[in-house]
Design a protein around this motif. Structure first.
Motif, PDB file in Angstrom:
ATOM      1  N   ILE A  91      47.956  43.190  43.030  1.00 28.27           N
ATOM      2  CA  ILE A  91      48.932  42.441  42.226  1.00 28.27           C
ATOM      3  C   ILE A  91      49.898  43.399  41.544  1.00 28.27           C
ATOM      4  O   ILE A  91      51.119  43.188  41.525  1.00 28.27           O
ATOM      5  CB  ILE A  91      48.197  41.556  41.200  1.00 28.27           C
ATOM      6  CG1 ILE A  91      47.415  40.462  41.929  1.00 28.27           C
ATOM      7  CG2 ILE A  91      49.182  40.958  40.201  1.00 28.27           C
ATOM      8  CD1 ILE A  91      46.446  39.716  41.049  1.00 28.27           C
ATOM      9  N   ARG A  92      49.348  44.471  40.990  1.00 24.62           N
ATOM     10  CA  ARG A  92      50.194  45.458  40.318  1.00 24.62           C
ATOM     11  C   ARG A  92      51.167  46.102  41.311  1.00 24.62           C
ATOM     12  O   ARG A  92      52.342  46.307  41.000  1.00 24.62           O
ATOM     13  CB  ARG A  92      49.306  46.512  39.660  1.00 24.62           C
ATOM     14  CG  ARG A  92      50.029  47.361  38.622  1.00 24.62           C
ATOM     15  CD  ARG A  92      49.091  48.396  38.050  1.00 24.62           C
ATOM     16  NE  ARG A  92      47.840  47.792  37.613  1.00 24.62           N
ATOM     17  CZ  ARG A  92      46.673  48.398  37.670  1.00 24.62           C
ATOM     18  NH1 ARG A  92      46.575  49.614  38.148  1.00 24.62           N
ATOM     19  NH2 ARG A  92      45.581  47.786  37.233  1.00 24.62           N
ATOM     20  N   GLY A  93      50.676  46.418  42.506  1.00 24.12           N
ATOM     21  CA  GLY A  93      51.545  46.999  43.527  1.00 24.12           C
ATOM     22  C   GLY A  93      52.660  46.050  43.919  1.00 24.12           C
ATOM     23  O   GLY A  93      53.816  46.472  44.112  1.00 24.12           O
TER      24      GLY A  93
ATOM     25  N   MET B 291      35.887  38.897  49.384  1.00 23.22           N
ATOM     26  CA  MET B 291      37.280  38.567  49.674  1.00 23.22           C
ATOM     27  C   MET B 291      37.704  37.326  48.871  1.00 23.22           C
ATOM     28  O   MET B 291      36.898  36.435  48.619  1.00 23.22           O
ATOM     29  CB  MET B 291      37.477  38.299  51.162  1.00 23.22           C
ATOM     30  CG  MET B 291      37.240  39.519  52.041  1.00 23.22           C
ATOM     31  SD  MET B 291      38.516  40.783  51.780  1.00 23.22           S
ATOM     32  CE  MET B 291      39.944  39.948  52.402  1.00 23.22           C
ATOM     33  N   PHE B 292      38.979  37.306  48.499  1.00 20.02           N
ATOM     34  CA  PHE B 292      39.511  36.173  47.774  1.00 20.02           C
ATOM     35  C   PHE B 292      40.358  35.320  48.704  1.00 20.02           C
ATOM     36  O   PHE B 292      41.005  35.820  49.632  1.00 20.02           O
ATOM     37  CB  PHE B 292      40.352  36.647  46.583  1.00 20.02           C
ATOM     38  CG  PHE B 292      39.562  37.449  45.580  1.00 20.02           C
ATOM     39  CD1 PHE B 292      38.614  36.839  44.793  1.00 20.02           C
ATOM     40  CD2 PHE B 292      39.762  38.803  45.454  1.00 20.02           C
ATOM     41  CE1 PHE B 292      37.878  37.569  43.876  1.00 20.02           C
ATOM     42  CE2 PHE B 292      39.038  39.545  44.537  1.00 20.02           C
ATOM     43  CZ  PHE B 292      38.085  38.922  43.757  1.00 20.02           C
ATOM     44  N   ASP B 293      40.347  34.030  48.439  1.00 20.81           N
ATOM     45  CA  ASP B 293      41.058  33.080  49.271  1.00 20.81           C
ATOM     46  C   ASP B 293      42.510  33.003  48.842  1.00 20.81           C
ATOM     47  O   ASP B 293      42.840  32.397  47.828  1.00 20.81           O
ATOM     48  CB  ASP B 293      40.388  31.707  49.165  1.00 20.81           C
ATOM     49  CG  ASP B 293      41.026  30.685  50.104  1.00 20.81           C
ATOM     50  OD1 ASP B 293      41.704  31.115  51.053  1.00 20.81           O
ATOM     51  OD2 ASP B 293      40.844  29.483  49.864  1.00 20.81           O
ATOM     52  N   GLY B 294      43.398  33.659  49.599  1.00 14.28           N
ATOM     53  CA  GLY B 294      44.812  33.608  49.290  1.00 14.28           C
ATOM     54  C   GLY B 294      45.449  34.984  49.249  1.00 14.28           C
ATOM     55  O   GLY B 294      44.774  36.020  49.211  1.00 14.28           O
ATOM     56  N   LEU B 295      46.776  34.992  49.255  1.00 13.32           N
ATOM     57  CA  LEU B 295      47.553  36.239  49.218  1.00 13.32           C
ATOM     58  C   LEU B 295      47.841  36.621  47.777  1.00 13.32           C
ATOM     59  O   LEU B 295      48.450  35.840  47.036  1.00 13.32           O
ATOM     60  CB  LEU B 295      48.867  36.043  49.975  1.00 13.32           C
ATOM     61  CG  LEU B 295      49.833  37.226  49.968  1.00 13.32           C
ATOM     62  CD1 LEU B 295      49.242  38.404  50.736  1.00 13.32           C
ATOM     63  CD2 LEU B 295      51.190  36.812  50.558  1.00 13.32           C
TER      64      LEU B 295
ATOM     65  N   LEU C  12      51.823  38.645  36.042  1.00 10.50           N
ATOM     66  CA  LEU C  12      50.642  37.796  35.994  1.00 10.50           C
ATOM     67  C   LEU C  12      50.193  37.495  37.423  1.00 10.50           C
ATOM     68  O   LEU C  12      51.019  37.174  38.290  1.00 10.50           O
ATOM     69  CB  LEU C  12      50.941  36.497  35.245  1.00 10.50           C
ATOM     70  CG  LEU C  12      51.351  36.692  33.775  1.00 10.50           C
ATOM     71  CD1 LEU C  12      51.840  35.383  33.176  1.00 10.50           C
ATOM     72  CD2 LEU C  12      50.187  37.242  32.960  1.00 10.50           C
ATOM     73  N   GLY C  13      48.890  37.596  37.668  1.00 12.05           N
ATOM     74  CA  GLY C  13      48.360  37.493  39.019  1.00 12.05           C
ATOM     75  C   GLY C  13      48.267  36.068  39.530  1.00 12.05           C
ATOM     76  O   GLY C  13      47.863  35.152  38.799  1.00 12.05           O
ATOM     77  N   ARG C  14      48.634  35.892  40.789  1.00 12.63           N
ATOM     78  CA  ARG C  14      48.521  34.612  41.474  1.00 12.63           C
ATOM     79  C   ARG C  14      47.961  34.819  42.887  1.00 12.63           C
ATOM     80  O   ARG C  14      48.097  35.906  43.459  1.00 12.63           O
ATOM     81  CB  ARG C  14      49.897  33.921  41.577  1.00 12.63           C
ATOM     82  CG  ARG C  14      50.547  33.604  40.239  1.00 12.63           C
ATOM     83  CD  ARG C  14      49.809  32.498  39.505  1.00 12.63           C
ATOM     84  NE  ARG C  14      50.484  32.074  38.288  1.00 12.63           N
ATOM     85  CZ  ARG C  14      50.235  32.554  37.078  1.00 12.63           C
ATOM     86  NH1 ARG C  14      49.307  33.506  36.926  1.00 12.63           N
ATOM     87  NH2 ARG C  14      50.878  32.108  36.018  1.00 12.63           N
ATOM     88  N   LEU C  15      47.356  33.771  43.444  1.00  7.60           N
ATOM     89  CA  LEU C  15      46.909  33.743  44.833  1.00  7.60           C
ATOM     90  C   LEU C  15      47.616  32.588  45.538  1.00  7.60           C
ATOM     91  O   LEU C  15      47.497  31.433  45.112  1.00  7.60           O
ATOM     92  CB  LEU C  15      45.389  33.549  44.918  1.00  7.60           C
ATOM     93  CG  LEU C  15      44.516  34.742  44.507  1.00  7.60           C
ATOM     94  CD1 LEU C  15      43.045  34.331  44.473  1.00  7.60           C
ATOM     95  CD2 LEU C  15      44.716  35.916  45.462  1.00  7.60           C
TER      96      LEU C  15
ATOM     97  N   ARG D  20      38.938  45.052  40.832  1.00  2.00           N
ATOM     98  CA  ARG D  20      39.825  46.224  40.734  1.00  2.00           C
ATOM     99  C   ARG D  20      40.793  46.255  41.907  1.00  2.00           C
ATOM    100  O   ARG D  20      41.981  46.558  41.743  1.00  2.00           O
ATOM    101  CB  ARG D  20      39.006  47.508  40.675  1.00  2.00           C
ATOM    102  CG  ARG D  20      38.297  47.736  39.358  1.00  2.00           C
ATOM    103  CD  ARG D  20      37.840  49.184  39.217  1.00  2.00           C
ATOM    104  NE  ARG D  20      36.901  49.576  40.266  1.00  2.00           N
ATOM    105  CZ  ARG D  20      35.592  49.349  40.217  1.00  2.00           C
ATOM    106  NH1 ARG D  20      35.073  48.704  39.168  1.00  2.00           N
ATOM    107  NH2 ARG D  20      34.791  49.738  41.182  1.00  2.00           N
ATOM    108  N   ARG D  21      40.283  45.952  43.095  1.00  2.53           N
ATOM    109  CA  ARG D  21      41.132  45.946  44.292  1.00  2.53           C
ATOM    110  C   ARG D  21      42.206  44.859  44.179  1.00  2.53           C
ATOM    111  O   ARG D  21      43.373  45.093  44.483  1.00  2.53           O
ATOM    112  CB  ARG D  21      40.264  45.731  45.534  1.00  2.53           C
ATOM    113  CG  ARG D  21      41.002  45.876  46.857  1.00  2.53           C
ATOM    114  CD  ARG D  21      40.033  46.067  48.003  1.00  2.53           C
ATOM    115  NE  ARG D  21      39.008  45.011  48.040  1.00  2.53           N
ATOM    116  CZ  ARG D  21      37.734  45.219  47.765  1.00  2.53           C
ATOM    117  NH1 ARG D  21      37.304  46.434  47.412  1.00  2.53           N
ATOM    118  NH2 ARG D  21      36.852  44.226  47.832  1.00  2.53           N
ATOM    119  N   LEU D  22      41.805  43.680  43.712  1.00  2.00           N
ATOM    120  CA  LEU D  22      42.761  42.588  43.536  1.00  2.00           C
ATOM    121  C   LEU D  22      43.819  42.962  42.507  1.00  2.00           C
ATOM    122  O   LEU D  22      45.022  42.720  42.711  1.00  2.00           O
ATOM    123  CB  LEU D  22      42.009  41.323  43.096  1.00  2.00           C
ATOM    124  CG  LEU D  22      42.869  40.103  42.739  1.00  2.00           C
ATOM    125  CD1 LEU D  22      43.656  39.631  43.953  1.00  2.00           C
ATOM    126  CD2 LEU D  22      42.000  38.979  42.173  1.00  2.00           C
TER     127      LEU D  22
END
Length: 387
Positions: A61-63, A1-5, A27-30, A55-57
């Motif tokens: 982000i793409r969604g 799991m990653f820390d953040g939305l 561009l991806g951000r958390l 891949r899930r992250l």
């Protein structure tokens, strides 16, 4: 799991023809609980991060980006990064997750640019999947073009619609030197293959000028905007871009004026040297040439391009004759074609484009003009930097 939305932030592409925003890159951000926002870039370059989690992250982000595209003007495109490594994991004829996402969010593929990142992945599978993207109506971009030799193979295999110049190479090239010529050559190659060029990492006016010099269709970078959570108005940068573009054009006009001035001086220099060359006089009888400090060398060829005389070169405050190139044939050089095509009948002076001389490593221009009833050709090499 990653820390953040996981969230998508958007950095605009500026159309160099209009100054308007033509699209955005997701561009991806958390976003942390305390409101702080971090880039996901380090996670994608960290070998300790599990591929399945990445891949899930990425899909989250793409969604998020696709769910918000309806807020943008309908003519904008959205650029989505795609990893060849993940594409290689797909089975034959497996439904493409990215296209399925477009359908779920009601986004037309024609608004999407799939930006192929990295150099890895199975080439055959990548080519097949890219063709499926293209058949659906999406466009294809290759990111970091120029960063590796294998990119040339990838361009031939994928036939992309867009090439994004490698940011580090582009920024180095904008400062001048050999990398400048490499990037210009890459841009010319892109133009000949029908690709649009995107210059990313445009942070200074000098870099914008170089992007325009390369014929970039779009520019992207901090000179205009960083990635933001919300969309800019389409015309947000039109006035600023127009002012910068006008300064660029005025600079090119000044360059052209200097070139026209050089042409006039070269015409006078040719008139000064022709009698000396026609008479076959020795160096001791050479006319005084102090008024032309940018003159590097001059020599004569016959009408077929074979060098008849030594190079007369300025070295150590005196003129010297270098016989090394007598008998060499230069008819294959582009300026010689121009002389034959344009300078033969009228005997007018023809000036080459700027090039780097392989022997001296200097930037030069070559001027040529026929004389002796068109039987001989006087060629003059000029130091392009000093003029």
């Amino acid at each position: 799991m990653f820390d953040g939305l996981p969230l998508a932030w958007f950095q605009p592409f500026i159309d160099t023809a209009t100054g308007r925003i033509a699209g955005v890159e997701a561009l991806g951000r958390l976003r942390q609980d305390d409101g702080q926002v971090q880039s996901v870039g380090p996670l994608f370059t960290d070998p300790r991060t599990l591929p399945a989690a990445l891949r899930r992250l990425d899909r989250q982000i793409r969604g998020n980006a696709l769910s918000r595209l309806h807020e943008a003007p309908p003519e904008w495109f959205l650029s989505l990064n795609m990893s060849p490594r993940w594409i290689s994991r797909l089975r034959d004829n497996q439904p493409l997750p990215s296209l399925s996402q477009l359908q779920r969010h009601g986004v037309a593929p024609q608004r999407i640019v799939f930006e192929i990142t990295e150099l890895g992945g199975d080439s055959r599978r990548l080519t097949e999947v890219v063709q499926r993207y293209r058949d659906a109506g999406a466009r294809i971009a290759i990111d970091d073009f120029g960063a590796g030799y294998s990119q040339l193979d990838r361009v031939l295999a994928l036939q992309p619609d867009i090439l994004k110049l490698d940011m580090r190479l582009f920024q180095a090239a904008a400062r001048g030197g050999p990398s400048s010529e490499v990037v210009k050559a890459l841009a010319q190659m892109a133009e000949k293959t029908g690709c649009w060029i995107i210059a990313e990492g445009v942070e200074t006016e000098a870099e914008l000028n170089f992007a325009l010099e390369c014929g970039s269709r779009y520019v992207q970078g901090y000179l205009f905007a960083r990635a933001e959570p919300d969309f800019f108005p389409t015309d947000a940068f039109v006035s600023r871009f127009a002012a910068l573009r006008e300064r660029y054009v005025q600079g090119k006009l000044q360059e052209r004026a200097r070139l026209m001035q050089l042409r006039q001086q070269l015409i006078k220099l040719m008139a000064l040297l022709h009698p000396w060359a026609q008479a076959g006089a020795p160096l001791s009888e050479l006319p005084k040439l102090d008024a032309y400090p940018w003159l590097l060398r001059f020599y004569q060829c016959d009408r077929h391009g074979t060098q008849l005389t030594p190079n007369m070169e300025w070295r150590q405050h005196a003129w010297h004759a270098d016989t090394s190139y007598v008998g060499h044939n230069w008819s294959w050089r582009p300026y010689f074609y121009h002389l034959l095509a344009e300078g033969w009948d009228e005997r007018r002076l023809i000036l080459s484009n700027t090039y780097r001389d392989a022997t001296s490593n200097q930037y030069c221009l070559t001027a040529g003009q026929f004389f002796d009833n068109g039987q001989r050709l006087l060629l003059i090499d000029v130091d392009a930097v000093r003029f």
